[in-house]
Design a protein around this motif. Sequence first.
Motif, PDB file in Angstrom:
ATOM      1  N   GLU A  46     -21.837 -15.284  25.226  1.00 25.15           N
ATOM      2  CA  GLU A  46     -23.046 -15.967  25.657  1.00 25.15           C
ATOM      3  C   GLU A  46     -22.576 -17.074  26.594  1.00 25.15           C
ATOM      4  OE1 GLU A  46     -26.632 -18.609  23.691  1.00 25.15           O
ATOM      5  OE2 GLU A  46     -25.848 -16.887  22.566  1.00 25.15           O
ATOM      6  N   GLY A  73     -25.958 -12.893  26.859  1.00 27.97           N
ATOM      7  CA  GLY A  73     -27.029 -13.847  27.083  1.00 27.97           C
ATOM      8  C   GLY A  73     -26.556 -14.959  27.990  1.00 27.97           C
ATOM      9  N   ALA A 109     -29.745 -14.301  34.781  1.00 23.32           N
ATOM     10  CA  ALA A 109     -29.908 -13.430  33.621  1.00 23.32           C
ATOM     11  C   ALA A 109     -30.561 -12.115  34.016  1.00 23.32           C
ATOM     12  CB  ALA A 109     -30.735 -14.142  32.550  1.00 23.32           C
ATOM     13  N   VAL A 114     -29.925  -9.486  30.949  1.00 23.77           N
ATOM     14  CA  VAL A 114     -29.823 -10.093  29.618  1.00 23.77           C
ATOM     15  C   VAL A 114     -30.856 -11.211  29.504  1.00 23.77           C
ATOM     16  CG1 VAL A 114     -27.364  -9.539  29.468  1.00 23.77           C
ATOM     17  CG2 VAL A 114     -28.080 -11.796  30.326  1.00 23.77           C
ATOM     18  N   PRO A 115     -31.146 -11.693  28.280  1.00 27.80           N
ATOM     19  CA  PRO A 115     -32.075 -12.819  28.114  1.00 27.80           C
ATOM     20  C   PRO A 115     -31.479 -14.146  28.569  1.00 27.80           C
ATOM     21  CG  PRO A 115     -31.969 -11.469  26.122  1.00 27.80           C
ATOM     22  CD  PRO A 115     -30.816 -11.059  26.995  1.00 27.80           C
ATOM     23  N   THR A 117     -31.767 -18.336  27.557  1.00 30.18           N
ATOM     24  CA  THR A 117     -32.188 -19.167  26.432  1.00 30.18           C
ATOM     25  C   THR A 117     -32.487 -20.589  26.894  1.00 30.18           C
ATOM     26  OG1 THR A 117     -29.962 -19.920  25.792  1.00 30.18           O
ATOM     27  CG2 THR A 117     -30.710 -17.795  24.912  1.00 30.18           C
ATOM     28  N   SER A 153     -35.560 -10.170  32.937  1.00 31.67           N
ATOM     29  CA  SER A 153     -34.968 -10.884  31.815  1.00 31.67           C
ATOM     30  C   SER A 153     -36.074 -11.198  30.812  1.00 31.67           C
ATOM     31  CB  SER A 153     -34.272 -12.158  32.307  1.00 31.67           C
ATOM     32  OG  SER A 153     -33.725 -12.912  31.243  1.00 31.67           O
ATOM     33  N   VAL A 188     -34.429 -17.881  19.644  1.00 31.90           N
ATOM     34  CA  VAL A 188     -33.043 -18.027  19.218  1.00 31.90           C
ATOM     35  C   VAL A 188     -33.087 -18.841  17.939  1.00 31.90           C
ATOM     36  CG1 VAL A 188     -30.781 -19.015  19.679  1.00 31.90           C
ATOM     37  CG2 VAL A 188     -32.090 -18.010  21.552  1.00 31.90           C
ATOM     38  N   GLY A 213     -34.152 -12.870  19.206  1.00 37.24           N
ATOM     39  CA  GLY A 213     -33.234 -12.128  20.057  1.00 37.24           C
ATOM     40  C   GLY A 213     -31.788 -12.455  19.801  1.00 37.24           C
ATOM     41  N   CYS A 214     -31.534 -13.639  19.230  1.00 34.39           N
ATOM     42  CA  CYS A 214     -30.157 -14.072  18.986  1.00 34.39           C
ATOM     43  C   CYS A 214     -30.118 -14.974  17.769  1.00 34.39           C
ATOM     44  CB  CYS A 214     -29.620 -14.821  20.208  1.00 34.39           C
ATOM     45  SG  CYS A 214     -28.012 -15.608  19.969  1.00 34.39           S
ATOM     46  N   GLY A 247     -31.161  -7.908  18.132  1.00 33.82           N
ATOM     47  CA  GLY A 247     -30.482  -8.779  19.079  1.00 33.82           C
ATOM     48  C   GLY A 247     -28.984  -8.840  18.856  1.00 33.82           C
ATOM     49  N   THR A 250     -24.203 -14.836  17.858  1.00 31.03           N
ATOM     50  CA  THR A 250     -23.314 -15.693  18.645  1.00 31.03           C
ATOM     51  C   THR A 250     -22.675 -16.736  17.740  1.00 31.03           C
ATOM     52  OG1 THR A 250     -24.541 -15.463  20.720  1.00 31.03           O
ATOM     53  CG2 THR A 250     -23.182 -17.413  20.490  1.00 31.03           C
TER      54      THR A 250
END
Length: 277
Positions: A46, A73, A109, A114-115, A117, A153, A188, A213-214, A247, A250
């Motif tokens: 990430e 991410g 992103a 990818v997303p 944040t 994204s 997140v 998602g994370c 997701g 991390t």
Amino acid sequence: MTARLPWPLAYTVSGDDCSSPVPLGYTAPLTEAVRSLAELGYDGVEVQVREAGARDAEALARTVEAAGLKVLGVGTGPVGAQDRLTLTDPSPDVRRHALHRLLGAARLAGELGVPVTLGQSRGTFLPGLADMQRLWAGRAVAQLAAEASDRGSRLLLEPQSRANTSLWNTPGEALAVIHCLDAPAGLVLDTHHLDAEDVDVVRAVTDHAGSTGCLQLAAPSTRGPLSVGDPRLPALFTALHEGGFTGWLTLEHTQDGDSAKAAARSWTALDAAAALS
């Protein structure tokens, strides 16, 4: 991923545009960090960025993929942490600059697929300005979510503790914002911030796995690397499984002076916990 985890496992790293390594990520330059993380068995990273945009996507992907990893991410913590740019600053120029940086991260992103944040760059309230600051932030987040969606994204909004921001400190508060957006967005969840707000971590994951998602992980109390035998980890994995989480995980924690050892310690703890879940 570890032999037992069904979700991609990432580690926090600093983009080459950061003015200094982020304190909760691998302390080495990106090329060195991804090489070490690949050797340890991580799936991806990430990447925390400060001013990177779409033009930087090819070079970033090339650096990460050369080590056999993926960018999972794009984080925006350095926008606020390193340059003090927030969406609620009383100065219109600072707010515009903050949004410009965040939109750039969303475009990056999107190029990477990818997303993106959003955390502490939301800012903190000042006496007498809270209502206006909430309005400024809401409008900016709506624009950011739309830009992310238009670029392929998706915005992930991170509930953070009041030590970091005055806005959207719990999953429920963040979801209320997400539900008002015209673009797809998610959460997140960070175990440290949930603990700091006295939110039960396992309950939060159980309730919100489908919107998340994370999941960012750190040891309770210390916010350091994970330890083998952490009793929460098997319960968290069960909650993720049962909630249909799709997701990535991390590691976002302090490095204890040695990122290679910190990353190895957390990887080992997760692999051991996965065997028990």
